[in-house]
Design an enzyme around this catalytic site. Structure first.
Site, PDB file in Angstrom:
ATOM      1  N   CYS A 165       0.808  -1.224   0.000  1.00  0.00           N
ATOM      2  CA  CYS A 165       0.000   0.000   0.000  1.00  0.00           C
ATOM      3  C   CYS A 165       0.841   1.275   0.000  1.00  0.00           C
ATOM      4  O   CYS A 165       0.301   2.372  -0.142  1.00  0.00           O
ATOM      5  CB  CYS A 165      -0.949  -0.012   1.194  1.00  0.00           C
ATOM      6  SG  CYS A 165      -1.965  -1.504   1.222  1.00  0.00           S
ATOM      7  N   HIS A 305      -2.599   7.574   6.892  1.00  0.00           N
ATOM      8  CA  HIS A 305      -2.898   6.279   6.270  1.00  0.00           C
ATOM      9  C   HIS A 305      -4.310   5.847   6.674  1.00  0.00           C
ATOM     10  O   HIS A 305      -5.082   5.419   5.828  1.00  0.00           O
ATOM     11  CB  HIS A 305      -1.857   5.249   6.694  1.00  0.00           C
ATOM     12  CG  HIS A 305      -1.944   3.962   5.955  1.00  0.00           C
ATOM     13  ND1 HIS A 305      -1.889   3.889   4.581  1.00  0.00           N
ATOM     14  CD2 HIS A 305      -2.089   2.681   6.396  1.00  0.00           C
ATOM     15  CE1 HIS A 305      -1.989   2.619   4.197  1.00  0.00           C
ATOM     16  NE2 HIS A 305      -2.114   1.877   5.277  1.00  0.00           N
ATOM     17  N   GLU A 316      -0.837   4.851  14.320  1.00  0.00           N
ATOM     18  CA  GLU A 316      -0.426   6.030  13.556  1.00  0.00           C
ATOM     19  C   GLU A 316      -0.583   7.309  14.369  1.00  0.00           C
ATOM     20  O   GLU A 316       0.280   8.194  14.325  1.00  0.00           O
ATOM     21  CB  GLU A 316      -1.238   6.124  12.263  1.00  0.00           C
ATOM     22  CG  GLU A 316      -0.779   7.250  11.357  1.00  0.00           C
ATOM     23  CD  GLU A 316      -1.430   7.228   9.981  1.00  0.00           C
ATOM     24  OE1 GLU A 316      -0.987   7.983   9.104  1.00  0.00           O
ATOM     25  OE2 GLU A 316      -2.397   6.451   9.784  1.00  0.00           O
ATOM     26  N   LYS A 337      -9.512   7.919   3.226  1.00  0.00           N
ATOM     27  CA  LYS A 337      -9.989   6.550   3.001  1.00  0.00           C
ATOM     28  C   LYS A 337     -11.408   6.357   3.518  1.00  0.00           C
ATOM     29  O   LYS A 337     -12.087   5.405   3.124  1.00  0.00           O
ATOM     30  CB  LYS A 337      -9.056   5.538   3.669  1.00  0.00           C
ATOM     31  CG  LYS A 337      -7.729   5.331   2.955  1.00  0.00           C
ATOM     32  CD  LYS A 337      -6.939   4.207   3.602  1.00  0.00           C
ATOM     33  CE  LYS A 337      -5.598   3.988   2.905  1.00  0.00           C
ATOM     34  NZ  LYS A 337      -4.631   5.049   3.205  1.00  0.00           N
ATOM     35  N   HIS A 342      -9.818   1.967   0.517  1.00  0.00           N
ATOM     36  CA  HIS A 342      -8.368   1.749   0.472  1.00  0.00           C
ATOM     37  C   HIS A 342      -7.983   1.294  -0.933  1.00  0.00           C
ATOM     38  O   HIS A 342      -8.304   0.183  -1.352  1.00  0.00           O
ATOM     39  CB  HIS A 342      -7.983   0.701   1.511  1.00  0.00           C
ATOM     40  CG  HIS A 342      -6.513   0.610   1.755  1.00  0.00           C
ATOM     41  ND1 HIS A 342      -5.574   1.243   0.968  1.00  0.00           N
ATOM     42  CD2 HIS A 342      -5.802  -0.060   2.714  1.00  0.00           C
ATOM     43  CE1 HIS A 342      -4.365   0.980   1.422  1.00  0.00           C
ATOM     44  NE2 HIS A 342      -4.480   0.196   2.481  1.00  0.00           N
ATOM     45  N   PHE A 403       1.577  -3.629   3.939  1.00  0.00           N
ATOM     46  CA  PHE A 403       1.880  -4.952   4.477  1.00  0.00           C
ATOM     47  C   PHE A 403       3.357  -5.255   4.222  1.00  0.00           C
ATOM     48  O   PHE A 403       3.904  -4.962   3.163  1.00  0.00           O
ATOM     49  CB  PHE A 403       1.027  -6.023   3.792  1.00  0.00           C
ATOM     50  CG  PHE A 403      -0.407  -6.082   4.260  1.00  0.00           C
ATOM     51  CD1 PHE A 403      -0.862  -5.322   5.320  1.00  0.00           C
ATOM     52  CD2 PHE A 403      -1.312  -6.923   3.619  1.00  0.00           C
ATOM     53  CE1 PHE A 403      -2.177  -5.394   5.744  1.00  0.00           C
ATOM     54  CE2 PHE A 403      -2.634  -7.002   4.037  1.00  0.00           C
ATOM     55  CZ  PHE A 403      -3.063  -6.240   5.096  1.00  0.00           C
TER      56      PHE A 403
END
Length: 415
Positions: A165, A305, A316, A337, A342, A403
């Site tokens: 991502c 994010h 975060e 998002k 996403h 990831f």
């Protein structure tokens, strides 16, 4: 060696909120949700039956039908977004040395739908291999920048970054670095992803990573909300034309913002979960600010994010408080998002686009779908809930994490 300055001179977007940069930005400002029941395949038996799809998109309006059949959907999206950004930039109207114009895009999975379809067709057969002759060119992630270079005759550096991502943010950082080092005059960068398919939805469901709020898709992506239950899968492409400042100024280009820094780091912790204290996120923001020669108190807005996952959102925000200290309370923070879902490898591109437009228009897009405060999240932080907020945005930072523990942050400022 003196580094060259880099500016943004073109933008393109094809997203769950609209099929152009303008409609996407209007959707972001208005707090529009792009989530709806899946139409690209029959999802009736899946745990998650909704996604943030690109809507009303007919590739044959842009690409010849015969040629389009040789490409995966992720390449369709990339080509259309690229054309919008190139036209917006005026690159084709100027005397450019095409040897010094690059194309660097990010994609986490490339031609995922094509791979699944071809494998499925083989499995249904008698064992005789009957694969499409364009199977390999359709699936490789680097084919999208290759196709764009062929369309516009851009002969500079050309490749794809793959870091889950964080892919498109890494692509933007690469383009930025090539230009400021004097290796390119301009770069079409960003990302594209088309993961709303049987394998994408099934795979993420098996990981328990996605929301299953099938009774209310439009409110399912709820970053920072106590009852968040996973991300909403999205698709789309966003492209950014980066250009050397003096070159852009000389040709009278419209400049949206200046890119001033990029940071990268690794969590080195877990294949899917973030470091619980946000260590990698802290490091990447510090690296980006250091590269930009900024103090934390000079940042106005962070596009986080913010995936709407239980662990990620908390980690975060811990990292932001560590990096910014008491200045964190003067920031606007938002997760777009909550509206786009996403976009996986294209997330950094659409969110970088949002950060750039926030600087241009002095508007911070909201975090929608907040209903219940999470006791693990500091309620004093301005998470820009519900509605866009007008404020002077001189500096915006955008975070993307992938990831594998891949982290990337980019910084833009008003010129």
């Amino acid at each position: 060696m003196e580094l060259k300055r880099v500016v943004v001179t073109g933008l393109g977007a094809l997203s769950p909120l609209g099929n152009s940069r303008n409609s996407t930005w209007e959707g972001l400002k208005s707090g529009k949700s792009g989530a709806a029941p899946i139409t690209l395949f029959d999802a009736a038996k899946f745990k998650t039956q909704f996604a943030c799809e690109v809507k009303g998109f007919d590739v044959t309006q842009f690409i010849d039908r015969k040629e389009a059949r040789k490409m995966d959907r992720f390449s369709h999206l990339a080509l259309v977004a690229a054309e919008e950004a190139v036209n917006d930039s005026g690159l084709l109207d100027s005397q450019f040395n095409c040897d010094r114009v690059g194309v660097i895009l990010g994609s986490g999975m490339g031609g995922f739908q094509t791979f699944f379809s071809e494998a499925e067709n083989y499995a249904k057969g008698d064992g005789t291999p009957r694969f499409n002759p364009f199977f390999i060119p359709k699936i490789i992630p680097d084919i999208a920048p290759g196709l764009i270079s062929m369309k516009f005759n851009f002969r500079g550096p050309n490749f794809t970054t793959v870091s889950a991502c964080a892919s498109s943010t890494n692509a933007i950082i690469d383009g930025f670095n090539y230009i400021r080092l004097g290796m390119m005059d301009a770069c079409l960068t960003g990302g594209s992803e088309a993961g709303v398919n049987v394998a994408g939805v099934g795979g993420f469901n098996a990981m328990h990573a996605m929301s299953t709020r099938n009774d209310s898709p439009e409110t399912a992506s709820r970053p920072f909300d106590k009852d968040r239950d996973g991300f909403v899968l999205g698709e789309g492409a966003a492209t950014i034309v980066l250009e050397e400042y003096e070159h852009a100024k000389k040709r009278g280009a419209t400049i949206y913002a200046e890119m001033i820094g990029g940071g990268m780091s690794a969590d080195a912790h877990h294949i899917t979960a973030p470091h619980p204290e946000g260590l990698g996120a802290k490091n990447v923001m510090e690296n980006a600010l250091r590269d930009a020669h900024l103090n934390p108190n000079e940042v106005d807005y962070i596009n986080v994010h913010g995936t709407s996952t239980p662990l990620g959102d908390v980690a975060e925000l811990k990292a932001i408080k560590h990096v910014f200290g008491s200045d964190a309370y003067g920031l606007n923070i938002s997760s777009t998002k909550s509206m786009t879902g996403h976009l996986l490898g294209s997330a950094g591109a659409i969110e970088g686009f949002a950060a750039i437009m926030s600087i241009k228009d002095n508007v911070v897009p909201p975090t929608i779908n907040h209903f219940t405060d999470d006791p693990d999240i500091d309620a004093k932080l301005n998470l820009t809930f519900h509605e866009a907020q007008e404020r002077t945005v001189n500096v915006a930072l955008s975070n993307t994490f992938g990831f594998g523990g891949h982290n990337a942050s980019i910084v833009f400022k008003k010129l």
